[in-house]
Scaffold this active site. Structure first.
Site, PDB file in Angstrom:
ATOM      1  N   ARG A 195      51.668  44.637  40.452  1.00  0.00           N
ATOM      2  CA  ARG A 195      51.282  45.611  39.433  1.00  0.00           C
ATOM      3  C   ARG A 195      52.472  46.461  38.993  1.00  0.00           C
ATOM      4  O   ARG A 195      52.332  47.655  38.739  1.00  0.00           O
ATOM      5  CB  ARG A 195      50.100  46.456  39.922  1.00  0.00           C
ATOM      6  CG  ARG A 195      49.093  45.602  40.612  1.00  0.00           C
ATOM      7  CD  ARG A 195      47.664  45.719  40.350  1.00  0.00           C
ATOM      8  NE  ARG A 195      47.130  46.398  39.261  1.00  0.00           N
ATOM      9  CZ  ARG A 195      45.870  46.820  39.229  1.00  0.00           C
ATOM     10  NH1 ARG A 195      45.094  46.647  40.246  1.00  0.00           N
ATOM     11  NH2 ARG A 195      45.387  47.390  38.174  1.00  0.00           N
ATOM     12  N   ARG A 236      50.371  52.097  35.017  1.00  0.00           N
ATOM     13  CA  ARG A 236      50.195  53.510  34.645  1.00  0.00           C
ATOM     14  C   ARG A 236      51.281  54.459  35.130  1.00  0.00           C
ATOM     15  O   ARG A 236      51.340  55.588  34.688  1.00  0.00           O
ATOM     16  CB  ARG A 236      48.835  54.002  35.138  1.00  0.00           C
ATOM     17  CG  ARG A 236      47.719  53.444  34.297  1.00  0.00           C
ATOM     18  CD  ARG A 236      46.396  53.671  34.962  1.00  0.00           C
ATOM     19  NE  ARG A 236      46.318  52.906  36.194  1.00  0.00           N
ATOM     20  CZ  ARG A 236      45.286  52.905  36.998  1.00  0.00           C
ATOM     21  NH1 ARG A 236      44.254  53.654  36.734  1.00  0.00           N
ATOM     22  NH2 ARG A 236      45.279  52.169  38.088  1.00  0.00           N
ATOM     23  N   ARG A 293      49.037  52.647  25.973  1.00  0.00           N
ATOM     24  CA  ARG A 293      47.615  52.919  26.210  1.00  0.00           C
ATOM     25  C   ARG A 293      47.076  54.093  25.396  1.00  0.00           C
ATOM     26  O   ARG A 293      45.873  54.209  25.182  1.00  0.00           O
ATOM     27  CB  ARG A 293      47.367  53.131  27.712  1.00  0.00           C
ATOM     28  CG  ARG A 293      47.420  51.844  28.521  1.00  0.00           C
ATOM     29  CD  ARG A 293      46.149  51.006  28.373  1.00  0.00           C
ATOM     30  NE  ARG A 293      45.068  51.593  29.159  1.00  0.00           N
ATOM     31  CZ  ARG A 293      44.020  52.216  28.655  1.00  0.00           C
ATOM     32  NH1 ARG A 293      43.894  52.348  27.347  1.00  0.00           N
ATOM     33  NH2 ARG A 293      43.081  52.705  29.439  1.00  0.00           N
ATOM     34  N   ASP A 347      44.650  40.849  33.487  1.00  0.00           N
ATOM     35  CA  ASP A 347      43.809  41.375  34.561  1.00  0.00           C
ATOM     36  C   ASP A 347      42.979  40.231  35.128  1.00  0.00           C
ATOM     37  O   ASP A 347      42.670  39.274  34.408  1.00  0.00           O
ATOM     38  CB  ASP A 347      42.876  42.477  34.041  1.00  0.00           C
ATOM     39  CG  ASP A 347      42.329  43.296  35.193  1.00  0.00           C
ATOM     40  OD1 ASP A 347      42.997  44.255  35.600  1.00  0.00           O
ATOM     41  OD2 ASP A 347      41.264  42.937  35.722  1.00  0.00           O
ATOM     42  N   TYR A 354      33.025  40.986  42.359  1.00  0.00           N
ATOM     43  CA  TYR A 354      32.891  41.911  41.229  1.00  0.00           C
ATOM     44  C   TYR A 354      31.672  41.558  40.382  1.00  0.00           C
ATOM     45  O   TYR A 354      30.926  42.422  39.936  1.00  0.00           O
ATOM     46  CB  TYR A 354      34.138  41.882  40.337  1.00  0.00           C
ATOM     47  CG  TYR A 354      35.262  42.782  40.818  1.00  0.00           C
ATOM     48  CD1 TYR A 354      35.151  44.164  40.761  1.00  0.00           C
ATOM     49  CD2 TYR A 354      36.447  42.245  41.306  1.00  0.00           C
ATOM     50  CE1 TYR A 354      36.180  44.994  41.188  1.00  0.00           C
ATOM     51  CE2 TYR A 354      37.493  43.064  41.741  1.00  0.00           C
ATOM     52  CZ  TYR A 354      37.344  44.446  41.681  1.00  0.00           C
ATOM     53  OH  TYR A 354      38.356  45.256  42.107  1.00  0.00           O
TER      54      TYR A 354
HETATM   55  O1  CP3 Z   1      52.157  44.336  36.443  1.00  0.00           O
HETATM   56  C1  CP3 Z   1      51.257  43.607  36.912  1.00  0.00           C
HETATM   57  O2  CP3 Z   1      51.201  43.362  38.123  1.00  0.00           O
HETATM   58  C2  CP3 Z   1      50.288  42.913  35.989  1.00  0.00           C
HETATM   59  C3  CP3 Z   1      49.103  43.625  35.747  1.00  0.00           C
HETATM   60  C4  CP3 Z   1      47.836  43.565  36.591  1.00  0.00           C
HETATM   61  C5  CP3 Z   1      46.742  44.373  36.232  1.00  0.00           C
HETATM   62  N1  CP3 Z   1      45.683  44.021  37.026  1.00  0.00           N
HETATM   63  C6  CP3 Z   1      46.754  45.371  35.141  1.00  0.00           C
HETATM   64  C7  CP3 Z   1      45.806  46.498  35.174  1.00  0.00           C
HETATM   65  C8  CP3 Z   1      47.441  42.776  37.675  1.00  0.00           C
HETATM   66  C9  CP3 Z   1      48.246  41.775  38.484  1.00  0.00           C
HETATM   67  C10 CP3 Z   1      46.073  43.075  37.943  1.00  0.00           C
HETATM   68  C11 CP3 Z   1      45.266  42.419  38.986  1.00  0.00           C
HETATM   69  C12 CP3 Z   1      44.007  43.016  39.394  1.00  0.00           C
HETATM   70  N2  CP3 Z   1      43.052  43.608  38.608  1.00  0.00           N
HETATM   71  C13 CP3 Z   1      43.496  42.995  40.715  1.00  0.00           C
HETATM   72  C14 CP3 Z   1      44.176  42.346  41.887  1.00  0.00           C
HETATM   73  C15 CP3 Z   1      45.219  43.217  42.485  1.00  0.00           C
HETATM   74  C16 CP3 Z   1      44.677  44.397  43.257  1.00  0.00           C
HETATM   75  O3  CP3 Z   1      45.011  45.514  42.841  1.00  0.00           O
HETATM   76  O4  CP3 Z   1      43.973  44.198  44.256  1.00  0.00           O
HETATM   77  C17 CP3 Z   1      42.250  43.637  40.703  1.00  0.00           C
HETATM   78  C18 CP3 Z   1      41.351  43.873  41.897  1.00  0.00           C
HETATM   79  C19 CP3 Z   1      41.975  44.013  39.354  1.00  0.00           C
HETATM   80  C20 CP3 Z   1      40.756  44.690  38.834  1.00  0.00           C
HETATM   81  C21 CP3 Z   1      41.076  45.976  38.187  1.00  0.00           C
HETATM   82  N3  CP3 Z   1      41.666  46.101  36.955  1.00  0.00           N
HETATM   83  C22 CP3 Z   1      40.836  47.276  38.685  1.00  0.00           C
HETATM   84  C23 CP3 Z   1      40.240  47.568  40.037  1.00  0.00           C
HETATM   85  C24 CP3 Z   1      41.278  48.183  37.708  1.00  0.00           C
HETATM   86  C25 CP3 Z   1      41.132  49.690  37.642  1.00  0.00           C
HETATM   87  C26 CP3 Z   1      41.763  50.462  38.673  1.00  0.00           C
HETATM   88  C27 CP3 Z   1      43.195  50.077  38.959  1.00  0.00           C
HETATM   89  O5  CP3 Z   1      43.470  49.622  40.076  1.00  0.00           O
HETATM   90  O6  CP3 Z   1      44.060  50.222  38.090  1.00  0.00           O
HETATM   91  C28 CP3 Z   1      41.850  47.432  36.655  1.00  0.00           C
HETATM   92  C29 CP3 Z   1      42.472  47.969  35.430  1.00  0.00           C
HETATM   93  C30 CP3 Z   1      43.918  47.670  35.282  1.00  0.00           C
HETATM   94  N4  CP3 Z   1      44.460  46.438  35.416  1.00  0.00           N
HETATM   95  C31 CP3 Z   1      44.934  48.600  34.910  1.00  0.00           C
HETATM   96  C32 CP3 Z   1      46.127  47.866  34.840  1.00  0.00           C
HETATM   97  C33 CP3 Z   1      47.486  48.367  34.448  1.00  0.00           C
HETATM   98  C34 CP3 Z   1      44.737  50.088  34.581  1.00  0.00           C
HETATM   99  C35 CP3 Z   1      44.134  50.177  33.236  1.00  0.00           C
HETATM  100  C36 CP3 Z   1      44.471  51.469  32.557  1.00  0.00           C
HETATM  101  O7  CP3 Z   1      43.730  52.439  32.795  1.00  0.00           O
HETATM  102  O8  CP3 Z   1      45.430  51.479  31.778  1.00  0.00           O
END
Ligand code: CP3
Length: 359
Positions: A40, A44, A53, A89, A166
């Site tokens: 990730r 943010r 965003r 995502d 999920y």
């Molecule tokens: O830079 C990177 O690594 C690529 C981006 C990436 C995102 N999600 C962007 C994102 C990756 C690799 C993921 C994977 C992901 N998404 C996982 C597996 C990794 C982990 O953290 O266990 C999971 C479980 C998700 C599901 C998910 N998506 C959640 C739980 C959330 C909200 C809370 C959080 O952890 O951020 C998201 C939203 C999300 N995905 C954001 C980002 C940058 C935040 C969105 C925002 O508010 O801008």
């Protein structure tokens, strides 16, 4: 990004390009130092991401290859990681399956109507779905164009159990009790759903590789919630199916399982090239348990909220544990889970500088 001149490290390993460093780690070839990227790494904690965003919703961002590239390149330009990860995502798959997925501020994802019955699976059509998901390989292709050939590139997807968790639960939950109960009340439904997700992921990850990804990572973020017997019965077979299919095309895979210490003996059988460790297991202990695998990890992401000097010290300790593995043999430096939004960028810079100094 400029090419660096060749230089001999202490063990006589030529200074590798970032991309070759990643490929060598996965293939068990000699390394000058471990390759570095962070789970990730785009997100943010970065100002450029925040300004994207401010103008676009999360899904608008995910569906635009240009914006995805902009988000994925920001940490590459700022910190100089060895590899970029496509911006996307894991929940694009439930979304493409027709579920409405919302992100409400800090509460994590929510789905309007959770998956409930086997009859709902009849509407899943793998070919149509891959078409609906084609914006992700498109983002990979676009990112490869911006990145050039010198840097590594990762694609990814959610592992079948984490995606199903999920979809059954309908929101992020620390226990996923509804999903875990359903494995036992409706085991045939659970097996069928995960097998279908495996087939979808095979096409989806293959398309990302064909578009330019060097390796794809499966995120089993909720794998550690299952006991070893349930993991072996439900979660592992679809992962093995995916790994077998991708390996047949000479593709490379990493598997991240959060809180999976009790699962390591099983993960040795997963079929992926590398295992991404969470921060709770000492690296040397995992290295003893998984001698044949590439190991990725596993700095505690919370350290990036501390100070640069703490980060430097802990990074050096982890590098020493990796060096003890036959001079970084099959090691990738990463965090033990995704980066926190509260991360201090000066701590990320300190981490990168220390890893770059390793020899
Ligand atoms: O830079 C990177 O690594 C690529 C981006 C990436 C995102 N999600 C962007 C994102 C990756 C690799 C993921 C994977 C992901 N998404 C996982 C597996 C990794 C982990 O953290 O266990 C999971 C479980 C998700 C599901 C998910 N998506 C959640 C739980 C959330 C909200 C809370 C959080 O952890 O951020 C998201 C939203 C999300 N995905 C954001 C980002 C940058 C935040 C969105 C925002 O508010 O801008």
């Amino acid at each position: 990004m400029t090419k660096r001149p060749g230089k001999l490290g202490t063990l006589g390993v030529m200074k590798l390009s970032p991309r070759l460093r990643l490929l060598h780690a996965l293939e068990g070839k000699p390394l000058d130092r471990p390759p570095l990227w962070l789970m990730r790494q785009a997100g943010r904690y970065l100002p450029g991401y925040q300004s994207i965003r401010a103008q676009h919703s999360f899904w608008e961002l995910c569906h635009s290859p240009q914006l995805c590239t902009q988000a994925a390149m920001e940490p590459m330009e700022r910190f100089g990681f060895d590899a970029a990860i496509v911006f996307s995502d894991i929940l694009v798959i439930p979304q493409a399956l027709g579920m409405q997925v919302h992100f409400d501020g800090h509460e994590g994802p929510k789905m309007a109507q959770p998956l409930r019955e086997a009859s709902q699976l009849q509407t899943w059509n793998a070919a149509k779905l891959l078409e609906a998901l084609s914006f992700v390989p498109e983002a990979v292709r676009h990112l490869r164009g911006a990145l050039g050939e010198e840097y590594g590139l990762l694609g990814f997807g959610g592992a079948p159990w984490t995606l199903l968790a999920y979809m059954l639960e309908g929101h992020a939950d620390k226990n996923f009790a509804v999903a875990r109960a359903m494995l036992h009340t409706q085991p045939e439904f659970a097996h069928r759903a995960m097998d279908m997700l495996a087939d979808i992921l095979i096409g989806y990850l293959e398309a990302q590789c064909a578009a330019g990804a060097d390796v794809v990572q499966l995120f089993d973020s909720w794998g550690g919630l299952l006991g070893a017997e349930d993991y072996a019965r439900f979660a592992l077979p679809p992962i093995q199916k995916i790994a077998k299919a991708l390996r047949a095309n000479n593709r490379r895979l990493l598997l991240f399982v959060r809180d999976g210490q009790h699962l390591l003996p099983l993960l040795a059988e997963c079929g992926c090239h590398g295992i991404s460790l969470d921060w709770r297991i000492p690296f040397h202990q995992a290295a003893t348990q998984l001698p044949q695998h590439c190991l990725q990890g596993n700095l505690d992401p919370a350290l990036l909220l501390s100070t640069p000097s703490v980060v430097r010290e802990e990074t050096r300790k982890l590098l020493a544990a990796m060096k003890a593995r036959n001079h970084y043999h099959r090691c990738i430096f990463n965090l033990g889970h995704g980066i926190f939004p509260q991360t201090k960028t000066e701590c990320v810079s300190a981490l990168c500088e220390e890893v770059a100094l390793a020899d």
